[in-house]
Design a protein around this motif. Sequence first.
Motif, PDB file in Angstrom:
ATOM      1  N   GLN A   1       0.811  -1.418  -0.081  1.00  0.00           N
ATOM      2  CA  GLN A   1       0.007  -0.149  -0.242  1.00  0.00           C
ATOM      3  C   GLN A   1       0.922   1.375   0.108  1.00  0.00           C
ATOM      4  O   GLN A   1       0.708   2.065  -0.877  1.00  0.00           O
ATOM      5  N   ASN A   2       1.852   1.280   0.944  1.00  0.00           N
ATOM      6  CA  ASN A   2       2.844   2.390   0.949  1.00  0.00           C
ATOM      7  C   ASN A   2       3.535   2.657  -0.488  1.00  0.00           C
ATOM      8  O   ASN A   2       3.657   3.705  -0.936  1.00  0.00           O
ATOM      9  N   GLU A   3       3.820   1.569  -0.847  1.00  0.00           N
ATOM     10  CA  GLU A   3       4.680   1.711  -2.378  1.00  0.00           C
ATOM     11  C   GLU A   3       3.888   2.024  -3.457  1.00  0.00           C
ATOM     12  O   GLU A   3       4.132   3.008  -4.006  1.00  0.00           O
ATOM     13  N   SER A   4       2.727   1.659  -3.367  1.00  0.00           N
ATOM     14  CA  SER A   4       1.431   2.406  -4.111  1.00  0.00           C
ATOM     15  C   SER A   4       1.417   3.726  -4.117  1.00  0.00           C
ATOM     16  O   SER A   4       1.294   4.657  -5.183  1.00  0.00           O
ATOM     17  N   ARG A   5       1.365   4.220  -3.041  1.00  0.00           N
ATOM     18  CA  ARG A   5       1.037   5.561  -2.831  1.00  0.00           C
ATOM     19  C   ARG A   5       2.369   6.326  -3.234  1.00  0.00           C
ATOM     20  O   ARG A   5       2.077   7.423  -3.826  1.00  0.00           O
ATOM     21  N   MET A   6       3.535   5.878  -3.090  1.00  0.00           N
ATOM     22  CA  MET A   6       4.652   6.412  -3.338  1.00  0.00           C
ATOM     23  C   MET A   6       4.854   6.634  -4.920  1.00  0.00           C
ATOM     24  O   MET A   6       5.211   7.492  -5.535  1.00  0.00           O
ATOM     25  N   THR A   7       4.307   5.492  -5.450  1.00  0.00           N
ATOM     26  CA  THR A   7       4.199   5.554  -7.320  1.00  0.00           C
ATOM     27  C   THR A   7       3.386   6.728  -7.695  1.00  0.00           C
ATOM     28  O   THR A   7       3.829   7.084  -8.520  1.00  0.00           O
ATOM     29  N   ARG A   8       2.287   6.754  -6.861  1.00  0.00           N
ATOM     30  CA  ARG A   8       1.171   7.741  -7.425  1.00  0.00           C
ATOM     31  C   ARG A   8       1.813   9.053  -7.035  1.00  0.00           C
ATOM     32  O   ARG A   8       1.540   9.985  -7.887  1.00  0.00           O
ATOM     33  N   ARG A   9       2.401   9.292  -6.044  1.00  0.00           N
ATOM     34  CA  ARG A   9       3.145  10.659  -5.812  1.00  0.00           C
ATOM     35  C   ARG A   9       3.813  11.044  -6.850  1.00  0.00           C
ATOM     36  O   ARG A   9       4.272  12.350  -7.052  1.00  0.00           O
ATOM     37  N   LYS A  10       4.876  10.176  -7.351  1.00  0.00           N
ATOM     38  CA  LYS A  10       6.010  10.541  -8.120  1.00  0.00           C
ATOM     39  C   LYS A  10       5.380  10.956  -9.302  1.00  0.00           C
ATOM     40  O   LYS A  10       6.080  11.672 -10.453  1.00  0.00           O
ATOM     41  N   GLU A  11       4.051  10.305 -10.036  1.00  0.00           N
ATOM     42  CA  GLU A  11       3.487  10.755 -11.394  1.00  0.00           C
ATOM     43  C   GLU A  11       3.072  11.772 -11.512  1.00  0.00           C
ATOM     44  O   GLU A  11       3.021  13.007 -10.605  1.00  0.00           O
TER      45      GLU A  11
END
Length: 74
Positions: A64-74
């Motif tokens: 879940q945290n990795e997914s959030r970080m991926t969305r923030r980078k986009e």
Amino acid sequence: MAAKQELQRLLSDDIWWSVDKAALHLGCPKKTILRYIREGLPIRAGLINRNELLADYRARKMRQNESRMTRRKE
């Protein structure tokens, strides 16, 4: 004082937890634990292995945290 006793009870050496105890320990609703079971978390005689539950819970939180970080980078 009652909260400290409850925490000690939760952190006891019991390796097998009921669904209610698991939900109380993780601070999540009982239906979340039931969803984990439906999604493949092993259960034996109505009890959940504490170590398997915690490993699954941590893995879900990491994803879940990795997914959030991926969305923030986009």
